[in-house]
Write a protein that holds these residues in place. Structure first.
Motif, PDB file in Angstrom:
ATOM      1  N   ASN A   1      -5.162  11.345 -11.572  1.00  0.00           N
ATOM      2  CA  ASN A   1      -3.862  11.542 -10.952  1.00  0.00           C
ATOM      3  C   ASN A   1      -2.866  10.419 -11.186  1.00  0.00           C
TER       4      ASN A   1
ATOM      5  N   VAL B   1      -8.499   6.481 -10.935  1.00  0.00           N
ATOM      6  CA  VAL B   1      -7.288   7.260 -10.738  1.00  0.00           C
ATOM      7  C   VAL B   1      -6.821   7.879 -12.038  1.00  0.00           C
ATOM      8  N   LEU B   2      -7.699   7.918 -13.020  1.00  0.00           N
ATOM      9  CA  LEU B   2      -7.328   8.454 -14.332  1.00  0.00           C
ATOM     10  C   LEU B   2      -6.781   9.874 -14.200  1.00  0.00           C
TER      11      LEU B   2
ATOM     12  N   HIS C   1      -3.271   0.772  -7.901  1.00  0.00           N
ATOM     13  CA  HIS C   1      -3.846   1.322  -6.680  1.00  0.00           C
ATOM     14  C   HIS C   1      -3.519   0.504  -5.447  1.00  0.00           C
ATOM     15  N   LEU C   2      -2.961  -0.694  -5.635  1.00  0.00           N
ATOM     16  CA  LEU C   2      -2.576  -1.512  -4.476  1.00  0.00           C
ATOM     17  C   LEU C   2      -1.066  -1.671  -4.404  1.00  0.00           C
TER      18      LEU C   2
ATOM     19  N   LEU D   1       0.809  -1.213   0.000  1.00  0.00           N
ATOM     20  CA  LEU D   1       0.000   0.000   0.000  1.00  0.00           C
ATOM     21  C   LEU D   1       0.844   1.265   0.000  1.00  0.00           C
ATOM     22  N   ARG D   2       2.013   1.201   0.623  1.00  0.00           N
ATOM     23  CA  ARG D   2       2.813   2.424   0.679  1.00  0.00           C
ATOM     24  C   ARG D   2       3.429   2.760  -0.662  1.00  0.00           C
TER      25      ARG D   2
ATOM     26  N   ARG E   1       0.965  -2.715  -6.752  1.00  0.00           N
ATOM     27  CA  ARG E   1       1.510  -3.836  -7.515  1.00  0.00           C
ATOM     28  C   ARG E   1       2.196  -3.313  -8.777  1.00  0.00           C
TER      29      ARG E   1
ATOM     30  N   ARG F   1       1.709   2.604  -3.501  1.00  0.00           N
ATOM     31  CA  ARG F   1       0.635   2.650  -4.482  1.00  0.00           C
ATOM     32  C   ARG F   1       0.732   3.866  -5.374  1.00  0.00           C
ATOM     33  N   LEU F   2       0.298   3.684  -6.605  1.00  0.00           N
ATOM     34  CA  LEU F   2       0.207   4.755  -7.593  1.00  0.00           C
ATOM     35  C   LEU F   2       1.535   5.455  -7.833  1.00  0.00           C
TER      36      LEU F   2
END
Lengths: 309, 503, 276
Positions: free
Chosen positions: C239, C236-237, C60-61, C37-38, C63, C40-41
């Motif tokens: 950002n 999230v399109l 978003h996770l 999670l840290r 990965r 993400r994105l």
């Protein structure tokens, strides 16, 4: 002619019956709407009570015949979620869907027909392949990507069009463009194929050998002959398009039939689902009838085969 | 049946060349425009839908006998006072001089009519489940009601927050269908236009007991897609947009938009089936709780729109125990506990919906990731809502599933503790002590003692690790700068009475 | 065909695609399922804030997007090919029967096709998956069932034309049974157009699987599919555009290449054949 129409009406009846049976089976097998309607705070007894009040605890054959007889009277009951007459509701949504889909087709045809024509006149050129690729990109980009982008650009950044909704010409533009882009690939491909077919025919080659100008052959003769089968083929898919427009309708908040069917299916709103699919079936079959008649009139081979078989 | 006028109406759905869209946008700012995730299909409030966002539409038009304030406490609405005359008898005093927007008077007789209508099983009213404890309603004076319950019900007044009062004379005159299109209520707004499942336009009226609102007109419409909702807000097409997913909320905060968020009366958690042999040992369930970094989930995945918790009730509900701390994130401890319980190769499948709650699937995926990090084989299964609800009521979805249990508008823990009572098919826990506490709480009429019982139940569930406790979600609204006076409520309702729109 | 650079490019692209997809286990830099999670994105490596560990950024996770896309290509291709093949087999068989036997059989098959056309894909998907549960075979079944009518219609039209031709008459006179005529004589002649249709069907199935993900009926998470990754990236399109754009580029490349190939195949096999 009248015999064809009559036989097609009989076929329509069988189709509708088939649709009805399939719909009944799959809806009854995939859960009932009561628990969904009543919300999670209900006890099992309350769910049972509501199910009984709605008639879902009757034996299946009783439910089936009841609904079938109703459908034959064009009475599909009322929407489980709102209480309005299911068929009226579905008709209203169908009207909206038709506007969207026809608009998208017009847009697709306007852009893709030239592409298909060019690709057919110079079939193996790089230009042709590139143009067709552009048309294919329209199909490749999922609509839940292109639609929000269009909204971000035209509505949020430039403020020239509304983000969503339905009711004025301005509201139609973005959904029609978004859906039309997806259809471009198929239109271009069909147009190209039909043009190739027509251009290779003897009378065209004769005209060419007689020295007629290439461009006039294309525009006057070939295009006219290719357009009709193209349009009929595409028109035959109109029925399926209504269902395929569901994502467009969701994203642009267009109150069309596709979105209505989706929410009805998710909520197990049987009456509304039945009315909507019934309408779609009538539409699809009627359209097929028209298309088949047109095709038979135009293509002598099929007409002959039909007469014999 | 299909009537000709219906066909005409259907054809009229064709958009004519109406007023150019641009002109309508430059409308008077006096219209407050709101985008919801969905719109009700009919306007009779108690009948076919329950819960948000439908209640957002009903509250401007109708009132309940008892309402809820921003802190979650019951406050008088159409009932001004209530007393417990005997364990199974509640007496209510009703507000005087209240009229429906068509002039019809509100009194005890009309309140009784509405309650009877909801309670009658033949009317198939969805809200009936919330007040099922009522045996009978009697009129004891022009503005006095006596409600008799089948068993002593300590929270009956809170339950009444779910039932909207209808005008019997008007209703019986026009009938159910017509009322569903042209409703009349005691609220400060009336409906001027209604497109089922699409939009509704409200206009402020004189003479409501709630006074005159600041906005003369409200237009609520449905934009099911969240990113389109946010786009509409940013483009200035709407002033308020409800239910903004956390990542989209990051797009707001500049350019004249802001996010208004508050914790609602709900808890999101992963239910663990304690009767499944793999999860029967409490240490295993506690290990699963320690394995998950809930803070990271709330901060990263939910952008902070949530409160990490170790219990079922937040501070806004009865039964909240401030002494219960959430399970700490401690993967090493988790592994230890698993080892102590003698567990190797634990395999857990977590069922979830997609889109029923904000970020339901994403949170479940994150939880599965954390469980995998401590050696548990965690897989997830996404179910369509109907299949999920079916499986929930049938006691399936083994051994774990994500759920959002809510307790509004009553704001009482009973509505979430009930699911753990072992006689319910939905319950995944069989704890005699819990059952005893629960039974006692349903008949304990002293509110202090009862709150104590609820807190005990909360502690028990926490210690038993009946689920992987996660967070209390927050509702998120996108709001434009021109809007003032907007205070969110823990029952996800928008109070339009105090909202004003400036230019 | 070899003299056409565009088609050659398409073939090469498809080849690379298949190699990358089926070699994902070895090529992918990271575990496509590893959540952080840290992280993400995170943006792609060449942008500010990116790192080379996450070549194309993270979802978003948290990965790794590149790994997910590689594995997603495989799953999307498998689903697409399987679904298109199912449609082709089903539609081809029914179209053959309908076109050759005519009359009652033809009518019956066409009515079934009409019934199926009346059901939108998502309704069909909700029904089928509601009954058999979400799984890869279920998705293939749904997509296959949805697409057979297109094959059937084309094959039927062709068979009706072929049926009248001399070689068929000759075979019948020579004592061949109808079944033998259908399978040994007519079928080979319609195979070429079926192959062409098949390439288009694969392309369509890959895209349409994304539509299934839109309502939560796509490939079961956390397994990635190209459409599924794009659907995840919808919110999230604004950002984190790369989560949608990267798999989007892969889909576009795949679909355009398949379509070009299909067109070129059609040109090569019979430029004068009437197609759908």
């Amino acid at each position: 002619m009248a015999r064809i129409v009559l036989s097609r009406l009989v076929q329509l009846g069988f189709t509708l019956l088939g649709v009805f049976i399939v719909l009944f089976v799959i809806t009854r097998m995939s859960g009932d709407p009561v628990a969904l309607l009543i919300g999670p705070s209900a006890s099992t007894e309350q769910i049972a009570q509501l199910r009984s009040a709605m008639g879902f605890d009757r034996p299946l054959w009783a439910q089936f015949t009841g609904e079938l007889l109703g459908a034959m009277r064009l009475d599909f009951g009322v929407s489980l979620r709102g209480g309005q007459d299911a068929l009226t509701l579905a008709l209203g949504h169908l009207a909206v869907s038709l506007q969207l889909v026809v608009g998208a087709l017009v847009f697709a045809v306007a852009l893709a027909v030239p592409v298909g024509v060019v690709a057919a006149v110079w079939p193996r050129s790089l230009l042709a392949r590139l143009l067709m690729s552009v048309a294919f990109i329209g199909q490749a980009v999922p609509i839940f990507f292109s639609a929000p982008l269009l909204i971000l650009l035209f509505a949020v950044a430039w403020h020239v069009l509304p983000t969503s909704g339905w009711g004025t010409w301005a509201h139609m533009i973005l959904p029609v463009v978004a859906l039309g882009m997806v259809l471009m690939a198929k239109v271009a491909r069909v147009m190209r194929a039909q043009m190739l077919e027509v251009l290779s025919q003897d009378y065209i080659r004769t005209a060419r050998s007689k020295g007629l100008d290439g461009w006039s052959i294309v525009t006057v003769h070939a295009l006219r002959n290719a357009m009709v089968p193209t349009v009929t083929v595409i028109g035959a898919d109109l029925g399926q398009l209504i269902g395929s427009a569901v994502l467009t309708e969701s994203i642009f908040a267009v109150p069309g039939l596709g979105h209505m069917l989706l929410t009805a299916a998710l909520a197990r709103d049987y009456p509304l689902l039945q009315a909507g699919i019934f309408l779609t079936a009538v539409f699809v079959v009627s359209l097929n009838l028209v298309v088949d008649m047109l095709c038979a009139m135009l293509d002598p081979r099929i007409r002959a085969a039909g007469a014999r078989g | 049946m299909l009537h000709r006028r219906d066909l005409v109406a259907a054809a009229a759905a064709v958009p004519l060349v109406a007023a150019p869209w641009a002109a309508s946008r430059a409308q008077s700012p006096a219209v407050l425009r709101v985008a919801l995730g969905s719109m009700v299909a009919a306007m009779e409030p108690n009948a076919r839908t329950s819960g948000p966002p439908s209640t957002i539409v009903y509250y401007p038009i109708f009132d309940t006998l008892v309402a809820t304030d921003a802190q979650g406490s019951p406050v008088p609405a159409l009932a001004t006072a209530w007393r417990n005359a005997a364990p199974d008898i509640w007496e209510l005093d009703l507000r005087a001089d209240v009229r429906f927007s068509n002039g019809e008077r509100f009194d005890a007789a009309s309140a009784k009519w509405t309650l009877d209508r909801v309670l009658n099983p033949e009317n198939r009213q969805v809200v009936r489940a919330r007040i099922a404890t009522i045996k009978s309603v009697e009129v004891t004076g022009p503005l006095a009601l006596r409600i008799v319950t089948t068993l002593p019900d300590p929270i009956l007044p809170r339950r009444l927050a779910s039932v909207f009062m209808l005008p019997p004379t008007y209703f019986q005159r026009v009938g159910e269908q017509e009322f569903a299109n042209r409703p009349i209520g005691t609220g400060p707004f009336e409906v001027t236009a209604f497109q089922p499942s699409a939009s509704v336009t409200l206009r402020a009226v004189e003479g409501s007991w709630r006074g005159r609102p600041q906005v003369p007109q409200i237009m609520l419409r449905s934009i099911p897609d969240a990113s389109t909702r946010v786009a509409a807000l940013r483009a200035g097409e709407v002033h308020i947009a409800e239910s903004i997913p956390p990542d989209l909320a990051r797009q707001l905060g500049q350019g004249g938009t802001r996010v208004v968020a508050s914790t609602i009366g709900q808890t999101n958690l992963i239910i663990l089936n304690t009767r499944n042999p793999a999860l029967a040992d409490r240490r295993v369930r506690q290990a699963l709780n320690h394995a998950v970094d809930k803070e990271a989930i709330v901060q990263q995945l939910l952008s902070g729109y949530g409160e990490v918790t170790g219990q079922l009730v937040a501070t806004n509900g009865v039964g909240h125990d401030p002494a219960i701390r959430p399970y700490a994130y401690d993967p090493a401890l988790a592994r230890q506990l698993l080892q102590a319980a003698g567990v190797r190769n634990l395999s857990v499948k977590i069922h979830t919906t997609q889109g029923l709650q904000l970020m339901d699937r994403e949170v479940t995926e994150a939880v599965a990731g954390y469980l995998s990090a401590v050696g548990v084989t965690a897989t997830i299964e996404v179910l369509e809502t109907a299949a999920y609800v079916d499986a929930y009521h049938g006691g399936r979805m083994d051994p774990a599933f994500f759920i959002g249990w809510w307790y509004f508008p009553a704001m009482d823990g009973d509505f979430v503790f009930v699911w753990n009572e072992s006689s319910r098919p939905q319950s995944r826990i069989r704890n005699p002590e819990f059952d005893r506490l629960y039974a006692a709480s349903t008949s304990e009429m002293d509110s202090e003692k009862r709150a104590g019982l609820l807190r005990q139940m909360g502690r028990l569930l926490h210690e038993e690790a009946a689920g992987i406790f996660l967070y209390h979600p927050q509702q998120t609204f996108g709001v434009r700068a021109e809007v003032s006076g907007f205070t969110p409520r823990p029952d996800r309702v928008i109070n339009f009475d105090t909202i004003a729109v400036s230019r | 065909m070899r003299r056409e650079p565009a088609v050659l490019a398409a073939l090469l692209l498809l080849g690379a695609f298949v190699v990358a997809a089926f070699g994902a286990d070895w090529i992918a830099p990271a575990d496509p399922l590893a959540i952080s999670l840290r992280a993400r994105l995170r943006p792609p490596a060449w942008m500010e804030g990116g790192e080379w560990r996450f070549l194309l950024g993270t979802d978003h996770l948290g990965r790794d997007l590149a790994s997910r896309i590689l594995h997603g290509m495989r799953i999307s291709l498998v689903v697409g090919i399987a679904a298109a093949t199912l449609s082709a087999l089903l539609g081809g068989a029914l179209g053959l029967l309908a076109g050759y036997l005519g009359r009652g059989v033809d009518s019956f098959v066409m009515r079934i096709a009409d019934v199926q056309l009346a059901f939108p894909l998502l309704v069909l998907a909700i029904a089928v998956i509601g009954i058999v549960g979400a799984s890869l075979p279920a998705i293939v079944l749904v997509l296959g069932l949805w697409g057979w009518a297109g094959f059937a219609r084309v094959v039927r039209a062709e068979v009706m034309v072929q049926r009248e031709l001399d070689y068929v008459q000759a075979a019948l006179v020579g004592g061949a049974t109808p079944l033998r005529v259908m399978v040994r004589h007519i079928l080979p002649n319609v195979t070429s157009s079926m192959i062409v249709l098949w390439t288009f069907a694969v392309a369509q199935a890959v895209v349409v699987e994304g539509a299934l993900s839109f309502v939560g009926l796509g490939v079961r998470p956390p397994a990635p599919s190209l459409g599924g990754i794009m659907n995840d990236g919808r919110q999230v399109l604004g950002n984190a555009w790369w989560v949608m754009v990267m798999p989007g580029l892969a889909i576009v490349a795949l679909v355009v290449a398949l379509n070009l190939l299909g067109d070129a195949l059609r040109d090569h096999l019979d430029p004068r054949r009437v197609q759908d």
